[in-house]
Design an enzyme around this catalytic site. Structure first.
Site, PDB file in Angstrom:
ATOM      1  N   SER A 117       0.832  -1.198   0.000  1.00 59.77           N
ATOM      2  CA  SER A 117       0.000   0.000   0.000  1.00 59.77           C
ATOM      3  C   SER A 117       0.873   1.257   0.000  1.00 59.77           C
ATOM      4  O   SER A 117       1.696   1.431  -0.889  1.00 59.77           O
ATOM      5  CB  SER A 117      -0.965  -0.048   1.192  1.00 59.77           C
ATOM      6  OG  SER A 117      -1.972   0.932   1.084  1.00 59.77           O
TER       7      SER A 117
ATOM      8  N   ASP B 257      -9.525  -3.886  -5.836  1.00 60.11           N
ATOM      9  CA  ASP B 257      -8.898  -2.922  -4.942  1.00 60.11           C
ATOM     10  C   ASP B 257      -9.580  -1.566  -5.084  1.00 60.11           C
ATOM     11  O   ASP B 257      -9.648  -1.010  -6.182  1.00 60.11           O
ATOM     12  CB  ASP B 257      -7.410  -2.808  -5.267  1.00 60.11           C
ATOM     13  CG  ASP B 257      -6.618  -2.135  -4.166  1.00 60.11           C
ATOM     14  OD1 ASP B 257      -7.211  -1.367  -3.378  1.00 60.11           O
ATOM     15  OD2 ASP B 257      -5.399  -2.387  -4.078  1.00 60.11           O
TER      16      ASP B 257
ATOM     17  N   HIS C 162      -7.122  -5.731  -1.032  1.00 60.98           N
ATOM     18  CA  HIS C 162      -6.036  -4.812  -0.687  1.00 60.98           C
ATOM     19  C   HIS C 162      -5.463  -5.103   0.706  1.00 60.98           C
ATOM     20  O   HIS C 162      -4.244  -5.149   0.889  1.00 60.98           O
ATOM     21  CB  HIS C 162      -6.561  -3.371  -0.740  1.00 60.98           C
ATOM     22  CG  HIS C 162      -5.530  -2.336  -0.449  1.00 60.98           C
ATOM     23  ND1 HIS C 162      -4.788  -1.721  -1.436  1.00 60.98           N
ATOM     24  CD2 HIS C 162      -5.122  -1.792   0.725  1.00 60.98           C
ATOM     25  CE1 HIS C 162      -3.961  -0.852  -0.880  1.00 60.98           C
ATOM     26  NE2 HIS C 162      -4.147  -0.861   0.422  1.00 60.98           N
TER      27      HIS C 162
END
Length: 298
Positions: free
Chosen positions: A117, A251, A278
Site C-alpha cells: 500500500s 482494490d 487490498h
C-alpha cells in the site's frame, strides 16, 4: 522472532525480525527481506505474512513499523505530536525508512524490498537514493497506492466520511480505553465481527485504537490524500528491472484502471493483477507470502 524498539529518525520504532536480528552479523548469507507496511504501520498485522515468508524463502525478514504507529508501554515514549508533526507525515516516514537503511542495513546486503500500500510509495521514494538502490536486488510492491489516492473509491470515502470526524473518533477511542478491559474487548470483538477482521488481530486492533497511535495514523492518511498524486515514473523507469507490481481487480485504493495506466505508460514494467483484497494481511497472508517467496526464489 525477535522484536524491539530502536531509535530511527529520533522516534522509538518497533522492528520485528524472523531469522537474524538487525544488529547481528550476516552469518552465512547477506540476503535480507525488508518489509515496509501500509497504513497503519502496525507490525502485528504482518506477523503471519512475514513468518510464512521467512519459512518459505529461508531468508531473514525484517518488518519496520512506521514512526509512531506501534504502542508498547509507558517506557516507550514518542516525540510530542503537536511539536513534531514532520516526523509522522508522509515525507517524515520516507526519511524514517532512509535512516533505517543507513543505520542497520550492511553495505554488502542483498535486499529484497517489499512495500504494501503506502509502503510501496515509500519504496519508490527511497529507491531514488543510489546507495539503497545498489543494495536492492528486487522490490515487490503489493497493492501499491502510488498515485491519485484521493480520487480512488476509498480515498473519496475517507475524505468525506472519516477525516472530518477525526476528533469524534479519537474521543470514542479514548472512552473505549477507559472501560474495564473485558468490556472493551467485547466491544472490539463486535467491531471485528462486523468488519470481518479475524480474531487473531485482536491485539493489533487494541494497539490501533490507542488515541495517540490513531492520531498519527490519521495524520499520515490525510497527507496521503494531499500528496500522493502523480505517479513517480522517474523512480519506476530508473528501477524497472528491479520492480514487480501486484495489483488487484477488487482494490478500491489502487483500482484496475491504475494498473492499466501504468502498463500503458511504461509498457516494459513487470505488473500483474490478482483477485486478492487490498488488506491481504487480514485473510490472505499465507497466500501472498507464498507468491512473494516464489518470486524471490526465481
Amino acid at each position: 522472532m525477535n522484536e524491539a524498539f530502536v531509535e530511527i529518525n529520533n522516534v522509538r520504532t518497533k522492528v520485528v525480525t524472523w531469522g537474524r536480528w538487525i544488529e547481528e552479523s550476516a552469518g552465512s548469507t547477506n540476503k535480507i527481506i525488508i518489509l515496509i507496511p501500509g497504513n497503519p504501520g502496525i507490525t502485528n498485522f504482518y506477523q503471519k505474512f512475514a513468518k510464512t515468508l521467512y519459512e518459505r524463502s529461508e531468508i531473514p525478514v525484517w518488518c519496520v513499523g512506521h514512526a509512531g504507529h506501534n504502542f508498547s508501554d509507558k517506557s516507550v515514549t514518542f516525540p510530542k505530536f503537536d511539536d513534531n508533526k514532520h516526523l509522522y507525515g508522509l515525507s517524515g516516514q520516507v526519511e524514517h525508512k532512509l535512516e533505517f537503511f543507513n543505520k542497520y542495513v550492511p553495505e554488502n546486503a542483498q535486499v529484497y524490498l517489499i512495500g504494501h500500500s503506502i509502503g510501496a510509495y515509500m519504496c519508490l521514494e527511497i529507491l531514488e537514493n543510489i546507495s539503497i538502490k545498489n543494495k536492492v536486488e528486487n522490490a515487490y510492491l503489493l497493492f501499491p497506492t502510488i498515485e491519485y489516492m484521493a480520487e480512488s473509491e476509498n480515498g473519496k470515502f475517507l475524505i468525506k466520511f472519516v477525516l472530518p470526524y477525526i476528533r469524534f473518533i479519537l474521543i470514542l477511542a479514548w472512552l473505549i480505553n477507559l472501560l474495564p478491559s473485558c468490556l472493551a474487548t467485547i466491544l472490539i470483538y463486535i467491531y471485528m465481527f462486523i468488519a470481518d477482521v479475524p480474531r487473531e488481530h485482536l491485539n493489533s486492533i487494541k494497539e490501533l485504537i490507542q488515541p495517540g497511535i490513531l492520531k498519527r495514523v490519521f495524520f499520515l492518511s490525510r497527507e496521503e490524500m494531499d500528496d500522493v498524486n502523480q505517479r513517480n515514473n522517474k523512480s519506476i523507469i530508473a528501477n524497472v528491472n528491479k520492480l514487480k507490481f501486484y495489483y488487484s481487480k477488487i482494490d478500491r485504493w489502487a483500482p484496475e484502471s491504475y494498473y492499466n495506466n501504468l502498463k500503458q505508460e511504461i509498457p516494459n514494467v513487470n505488473a500483474e493483477l490478482s483477485k486478492i483484497n487490498h488488506s491481504f494481511v487480514l485473510h490472505y497472508s499465507t497466500d501472498v507470502a507464498t507468491i512473494v517467496a516464489d518470486w524471490i526464489s526465481h
